[in-house]
Design an enzyme around this catalytic site. Structure first.
Site, mmCIF file in Angstrom:
data_model
loop_
_atom_site.group_PDB
_atom_site.id
_atom_site.type_symbol
_atom_site.label_atom_id
_atom_site.label_comp_id
_atom_site.label_asym_id
_atom_site.label_seq_id
_atom_site.Cartn_x
_atom_site.Cartn_y
_atom_site.Cartn_z
ATOM 1 N NE ARG A 99 -53.268 15.380 23.854
ATOM 2 C CZ ARG A 99 -52.451 15.417 24.919
ATOM 3 N NH1 ARG A 99 -52.569 16.393 25.820
ATOM 4 N NH2 ARG A 99 -51.532 14.490 25.073
ATOM 5 N NE ARG A 123 -46.098 18.767 11.827
ATOM 6 C CZ ARG A 123 -46.035 17.688 12.603
ATOM 7 N NH1 ARG A 123 -45.648 17.807 13.879
ATOM 8 N NH2 ARG A 123 -46.339 16.496 12.126
ATOM 9 N N GLY A 186 -50.767 9.930 19.168
ATOM 10 C CA GLY A 186 -51.264 8.551 19.153
ATOM 11 C C GLY A 186 -52.736 8.460 18.821
ATOM 12 C CB THR A 207 -51.299 2.860 -7.761
ATOM 13 O OG1 THR A 207 -50.324 2.880 -6.725
ATOM 14 C CG2 THR A 207 -51.026 1.682 -8.684
ATOM 15 C CD GLU A 209 -57.669 6.104 -14.609
ATOM 16 O OE1 GLU A 209 -57.221 6.343 -15.742
ATOM 17 O OE2 GLU A 209 -58.546 5.256 -14.397
ATOM 18 C CG ASP A 211 -46.096 4.264 -10.575
ATOM 19 O OD1 ASP A 211 -46.446 3.894 -9.443
ATOM 20 O OD2 ASP A 211 -44.971 4.732 -10.842
#
Length: 247
Positions: A99, A123, A186, A207, A209, A211
């Protein structure tokens, strides 16, 4: 045979889950018994036993086996998080390699690759490093579970490690998968990018096993317990040393 539920028995499916795919291929059902008597010999009482008078007792030896089964999934999650981040980073890095966007610093008319932009590069590099780190943590977690199963380390210590890793690794997984999606602009929001499926499949890991808030509490509780034990041992040693000098 009609396979219809018997009178008083109601079964059903909870409904669609998040995402187009994800866990929608798995059935999450419910069972409701309304004035249905189940004979005691038909109950699954390998770990928990219900006496004739209704008293409930737990098989302590078998309870440890169930506990280790839960820990096994928690110890599996760091490696799973690392694998999921690696997939996201692969998609985003390949996209950044082709890109082009923004004019380059030279006089040519060719735009820069996203991979050549320092902040974008950093990043992606952070995501790659996190994926590798969590894969290593996953291998370490498997070793801890093996030692706990063989009783080489206390079960409480292994539980604290599992709780801390589960909470940390799943949060990191969600963060880096989402950040890699954003790195694709996008196009990362398209189903064809692979990110929607990757994210929605990994999302429940925060969530199931346990929170993550509870996982953090359990890890901190163990740390405070260890700190108090160390302080008590130090005080006892200091007291014994003083007694020896006086003697």
């Amino acid at each position: 045979t009609t396979h219809e539920p018997l009178p008083g028995v109601r079964v059903g499916e909870l409904g669609p889950k998040m995402g187009q795919g994800g866990y929608n291929g798995n059935d999450n059902g419910f069972l409701r018994l309304d004035h249905v008597r189940v004979p005691r010999e038909h109950l699954l009482m390998g770990v928990v036993t219900v006496a004739r008078d209704g008293a409930v007792s737990v098989n302590k030896e078998r309870e440890k086996e169930v506990y280790l089964t839960m820990m096994r999934i928690r110890m599996w999650l760091p490696g799973y998080a690392g694998e999921s981040i690696a997939k996201a980073a692969t998609i985003a890095t390949r996209y950044a390699a082709v890109r082009r966007q923004f004019p380059g610093s030279d006089a040519s008319d060719e735009e820069m690759k996203l991979l050549d932009i320092p902040i974008h590069y950093n990043r992606l590099l952070s995501a790659i490093a996190a994926g590798m780190m969590l894969r290593i943590a996953g291998h370490t977690a498997v070793g801890v579970l093996r030692d706990a199963t063989a009783r080489k380390i206390p079960l409480g210590e292994a539980h604290a490690i599992a709780s801390a890793l589960k909470g940390f690794c799943t949060v990191q997984g969600l963060h880096f998968i989402e950040d890699c999606r954003r790195c694709c602009g996008g196009n990362g929001y398209l189903v064809s990018s692979g990110f929607p499926e990757l994210y929605t499949v990994f999302l429940p890991a925060a969530t199931y096993e346990g929170d993550n808030t509870v996982m953090a509490q359990q890890a901190v509780r163990f740390l405070f317990k260890s700190l108090r034990a160390a302080a008590a041992a130090a005080a006892a040693a200091a007291g014994a040393g003083g007694d020896a000098r006086r003697a």
